[in-house]
Structure formats: C-alpha cells, structure tokens
Design a protein around this motif. Structure first.
Motif, PDB file in Angstrom:
ATOM      1  N   LEU A  77       0.855  -1.180   0.000  1.00 39.77           N
ATOM      2  CA  LEU A  77       0.000   0.000   0.000  1.00 39.77           C
ATOM      3  C   LEU A  77       0.893   1.232   0.000  1.00 39.77           C
ATOM      4  CD1 LEU A  77      -2.601  -1.055   2.745  1.00 39.77           C
ATOM      5  CD2 LEU A  77      -2.659  -1.520   0.274  1.00 39.77           C
ATOM      6  N   THR A 112       0.857   5.346   0.190  1.00 39.05           N
ATOM      7  CA  THR A 112       0.070   6.555   0.418  1.00 39.05           C
ATOM      8  C   THR A 112       0.428   7.623  -0.618  1.00 39.05           C
ATOM      9  OG1 THR A 112       1.687   7.478   1.963  1.00 39.05           O
ATOM     10  CG2 THR A 112      -0.073   6.087   2.894  1.00 39.05           C
ATOM     11  N   ARG A 113      -0.495   8.543  -0.831  1.00 42.94           N
ATOM     12  CA  ARG A 113      -0.291   9.580  -1.844  1.00 42.94           C
ATOM     13  C   ARG A 113       0.942  10.424  -1.523  1.00 42.94           C
ATOM     14  NH1 ARG A 113      -5.207  13.578  -2.688  1.00 42.94           N
ATOM     15  NH2 ARG A 113      -4.622  14.071  -0.532  1.00 42.94           N
ATOM     16  N   SER A 137       3.599   9.586   0.001  1.00 46.09           N
ATOM     17  CA  SER A 137       4.835   8.830  -0.180  1.00 46.09           C
ATOM     18  C   SER A 137       5.382   8.954  -1.592  1.00 46.09           C
ATOM     19  CB  SER A 137       4.603   7.350   0.132  1.00 46.09           C
ATOM     20  OG  SER A 137       4.237   7.159   1.470  1.00 46.09           O
ATOM     21  N   LEU A 160      -2.795   4.447  -3.045  1.00 50.72           N
ATOM     22  CA  LEU A 160      -3.957   4.942  -2.309  1.00 50.72           C
ATOM     23  C   LEU A 160      -4.285   6.377  -2.726  1.00 50.72           C
ATOM     24  CD1 LEU A 160      -2.998   3.588   1.238  1.00 50.72           C
ATOM     25  CD2 LEU A 160      -4.544   2.543  -0.443  1.00 50.72           C
ATOM     26  N   GLY A 210      -5.268   8.757  -0.841  1.00 45.56           N
ATOM     27  CA  GLY A 210      -4.889   9.689   0.216  1.00 45.56           C
ATOM     28  C   GLY A 210      -3.810   9.096   1.091  1.00 45.56           C
ATOM     29  N   ASP A 211      -3.715   9.590   2.307  1.00 44.22           N
ATOM     30  CA  ASP A 211      -2.666   9.140   3.222  1.00 44.22           C
ATOM     31  C   ASP A 211      -3.175   8.238   4.333  1.00 44.22           C
ATOM     32  OD1 ASP A 211      -0.812  10.531   1.759  1.00 44.22           O
ATOM     33  OD2 ASP A 211      -1.010  12.356   2.955  1.00 44.22           O
ATOM     34  N   ARG A 212      -4.429   7.876   4.287  1.00 45.41           N
ATOM     35  CA  ARG A 212      -4.999   6.944   5.262  1.00 45.41           C
ATOM     36  C   ARG A 212      -4.856   5.528   4.721  1.00 45.41           C
ATOM     37  NH1 ARG A 212      -9.874   4.419   6.064  1.00 45.41           N
ATOM     38  NH2 ARG A 212     -10.447   4.018   8.245  1.00 45.41           N
ATOM     39  N   LEU A 213      -4.349   4.616   5.588  1.00 51.49           N
ATOM     40  CA  LEU A 213      -4.183   3.226   5.165  1.00 51.49           C
ATOM     41  C   LEU A 213      -5.531   2.522   5.158  1.00 51.49           C
ATOM     42  CD1 LEU A 213      -0.919   2.099   6.998  1.00 51.49           C
ATOM     43  CD2 LEU A 213      -1.204   2.888   4.647  1.00 51.49           C
ATOM     44  N   ALA A 239       3.276  -1.269   3.905  1.00 53.45           N
ATOM     45  CA  ALA A 239       2.771   0.053   3.547  1.00 53.45           C
ATOM     46  C   ALA A 239       3.920   1.046   3.489  1.00 53.45           C
ATOM     47  CB  ALA A 239       1.720   0.519   4.551  1.00 53.45           C
ATOM     48  N   VAL A 284       4.653   4.893   3.929  1.00 55.10           N
ATOM     49  CA  VAL A 284       4.053   6.082   4.524  1.00 55.10           C
ATOM     50  C   VAL A 284       5.153   7.128   4.736  1.00 55.10           C
ATOM     51  CG1 VAL A 284       2.279   4.701   5.684  1.00 55.10           C
ATOM     52  CG2 VAL A 284       4.379   5.276   6.903  1.00 55.10           C
ATOM     53  N   ARG A 327       5.094  -0.822   8.292  1.00 52.03           N
ATOM     54  CA  ARG A 327       5.154   0.468   7.601  1.00 52.03           C
ATOM     55  C   ARG A 327       6.611   0.861   7.381  1.00 52.03           C
ATOM     56  NH1 ARG A 327       0.948   0.174  11.088  1.00 52.03           N
ATOM     57  NH2 ARG A 327      -1.021   1.204  10.569  1.00 52.03           N
TER      58      ARG A 327
END
Length: 359
Positions: A18, A20-21, A23, A46, A48-51, A71, A73, A119
């Motif tokens: 996963l 995040t945006r 990242s 993703l 956004g930044d929420r997993l 993930a 992040v 993460r």
C-alpha cells in the motif's frame, strides 16, 4: 557422502504494498513501489494518506493479512524526533515500524497499536538529515566511560528488522552508506533474524555500522516463524565481519525452560565455531532475558493460540518500568543462575567478545 544443505537466506515478499499519496512525493517512496512491482508484488496506490486495510473480521485471518501487507508512509516530525533506547544505544532511529517475522514472544506485540502491518518510511532522506543534531548528545554510549569508544550510537532495529525488508526497501543499504560518509564518531546498529546480507557486503561502511545476529538455540528458535535458520544467521554474520563490519550477537530472548543449559551451551559453541575463521573480529554480545507484559501476552495468545512458550508465573516476578507499566521477568534466583552460566560460557568460548549489557 551427503553434502550439507545450502543456507539460502529467506527473502520476504509481501502479498501487497500500500502506497500513500504523500509517499509518492519522495524518490525513496517511488523506488520502493517500483522495486515491489518488479518483484511481482501487488502495488496499491492509495488516493490519500490513510491506510485502507479492509481486514476480515476473523482475528486470525486479519492477523495473517496484516502480516503480509507492507505500507509506504511518510514519517511525521514526531517520528523523526529521536528517543533514547537504553541499554542498546543513545538514540532510536526508525526506518520502518513493524516486522514480517512471526515470533511467538514478539516484544512489539502490545507496543504497536492496531493490526501488525509493517510500515516503511518514504522520507528516508529527511530522517537521516536530522541525525547530526544528536551527535554527542546521548547518555548510553556518548557520555558513558565504558562505551564511549562506540561514539554516538543509533539503533535501527527497535521497532523493525530492517534486513528483512531490504529486498524491497533498500533503506538499510542507503543508511549504512550514509553513515559511511558521516565523518564523525558515530555508529549505526541493527540486529536481525535474517541472513540476506549480500547487498551490504560491498558498501563503503567505514566500520560505522555494527550488525548483530539475534540468535537462540533450535529448541527455542522454533518460536521464530518466518525467519532464517540460526546457522544461516551466524554464517551471514561471519561474512559481514569478513567484509570489515563490527559485529555482534544478540542472544534473546533467553528462555529458562527445561534443558536451557545444554541448549545455550551448544548455541555459544556454534557461534564461536562460525566466527572463528575471521581474524581480529570486533565482536560484542548483548544478553536479554525473556519478559512480557499483560498486554503483550494477551496479543500473543490471540496471534499464536496453543503456543508452548511458557508465559506462566513460575520463576517470575513483577517489575515496574520507568514508564509506570509492569512486566513479568525472571525472579532473582533464576536471573542469577542464568547470568552466571552465560558469563562462564562466554569467557570460555568467546573470550574476545565484549559483553555490552545483561537485562
């Protein structure tokens, strides 16, 4: 005559990555995504930044899915503010949080909140660029007469096993090279249950990184699922020492179960044999006894139901930490018996090693 099996390292691959945006705004984050895709890992970008974990309701299935997910992040400023990590090092520097191994005694259980997803941090350059501000500021080695020769020390394996993640992140290689370029009395430290050291052997480390192999006898290494065999870890440590790295043994957690004397005696002898071919080896040893909290026991009982690891009250006493929490440790008589044994065995079989601490 039968040949000995090759000790090929375990190369962990997550089932999905996963990203995040935020990242994707970092070159390191983009490189991780590209490397994972090249290895055939499902990469989910993703919005956004929420997993978005979307884990099943069944606890066992949720655990398995989280453990197989990685993930990418961005480490916020709060994560980049370093904390002391006695007795190992002056400061804890996190390249990641979480571990893909399945250890039945995992000390992260109950420490990290939420499902055990791993993460990794995309903003590695920001993390490393913040380290010089801590030079000479620690109390574990920087200002400790007995360990001052280690310089300011930075522990990279408090909340993860960075070598396990290296095939996908390459973060450990980048960090070792960065420390090699840092012309100062400093030391990067990491400990691992994995053996895939090939990417590290040719780095210009300038002896500013100490790798330690986390080891246990086979009778207790059975609680370390998904990791490399102890013999492979020791062979990898010898290769790192031959490449000029300072090295170490982290014997942990020391488990006072039936037969522990023979088991740990054989382990120390195996370690001595594996490292005997490296002349002038710079070797340290850290000794950590098994302990657990009520919270970690509850999590581990859920993750590994039916485990034979003893987390009962026999030979245990309650110890309060500096943070006010309580943990179960071996009682004074058991601790004294264990400590005397290890002191005698190490002096006899690994006299060149310096024991950094016992806990």
């Amino acid at each position: 005559m039968a040949t000995a099996p090759q000790l090929r390292p375990t190369l962990w691959r997550p089932h999905r990555l996963l990203v995040t945006r935020a990242s994707m705004g970092f070159a390191h984050g983009r490189a991780i995504a590209e490397r994972a895709a090249a290895l055939g890992v499902e990469v989910v970008l993703l919005p956004g930044d929420r997993l978005a974990l979307d884990l099943p309701d069944d606890p066992r299935r949720a655990y398995a899915q989280a453990k197989s997910t990685l993930a990418v992040v961005v480490a916020p400023p709060s994560k980049r503010k370093l904390q002391p990590i006695a007795p190992s090092a002056d400061w804890r520097v996190d390249l990641a949080e979480g571990c893909p191994a399945h250890c039945g005694y995992c000390y992260l259980a109950g420490s990290l909140k939420g499902p055990p997803i791993t993460r990794v941090y995309a903003n590695l350059d920001e993390i490393l660029d913040g380290l010089p501000a801590y030079l000479g500021q620690g109390s574990v080695t920087s200002r400790n007469r007995d360990r001052a020769q280690e310089g300011t020390t930075f522990e990279a394996s408090c909340y993860t096993d960075p070598l396990a993640l290296e095939p996908i992140t390459s973060a450990l290689s980048a960090t070792i090279a960065w420390f090699g370029r840092w012309d100062a009395p400093v030391q990067l430290r990491f400990t691992t249950k994995f053996a895939g050291v090939d990417p590290l052997l040719g780095l210009d480390h300038q002896r500013r990184t100490r790798m330690r192999a986390s080891i246990n006898p086979s009778a207790f290494a059975r609680f370390e699922g998904g990791t490399d065999r102890v013999a492979a870890r020791l062979a990898a440590l010898a290769r790192m020492a031959a490449a000029g790295y300072p090295v170490g043994l982290t014997i942990a957690p020391i488990i006072a179960a039936e037969g522990w004397r023979d088991a740990y005696g054989s382990l120390i002898a195996d370690a001595a044999a594996a490292l005997s071919t490296v002349p002038g080896i710079d070797l340290t040893i850290e000794l950590i006894t098994h302990r657990f909290t009520a919270g970690s026991k509850a999590v581990l009982d859920n993750w590994y139901p039916g485990s034979s690891l003893d987390m009962g009250s026999t030979n245990r006493t309650t110890k309060r930490t500096k943070f006010g929490s309580e943990k179960q440790v071996y009682d004074a008589a058991t601790m004294r018996m264990l400590r005397d044994f290890f002191a005698e065995r190490i002096a006899a079989l690994l006299p060149q090693a310096g024991v950094l601490y016992w806990t």
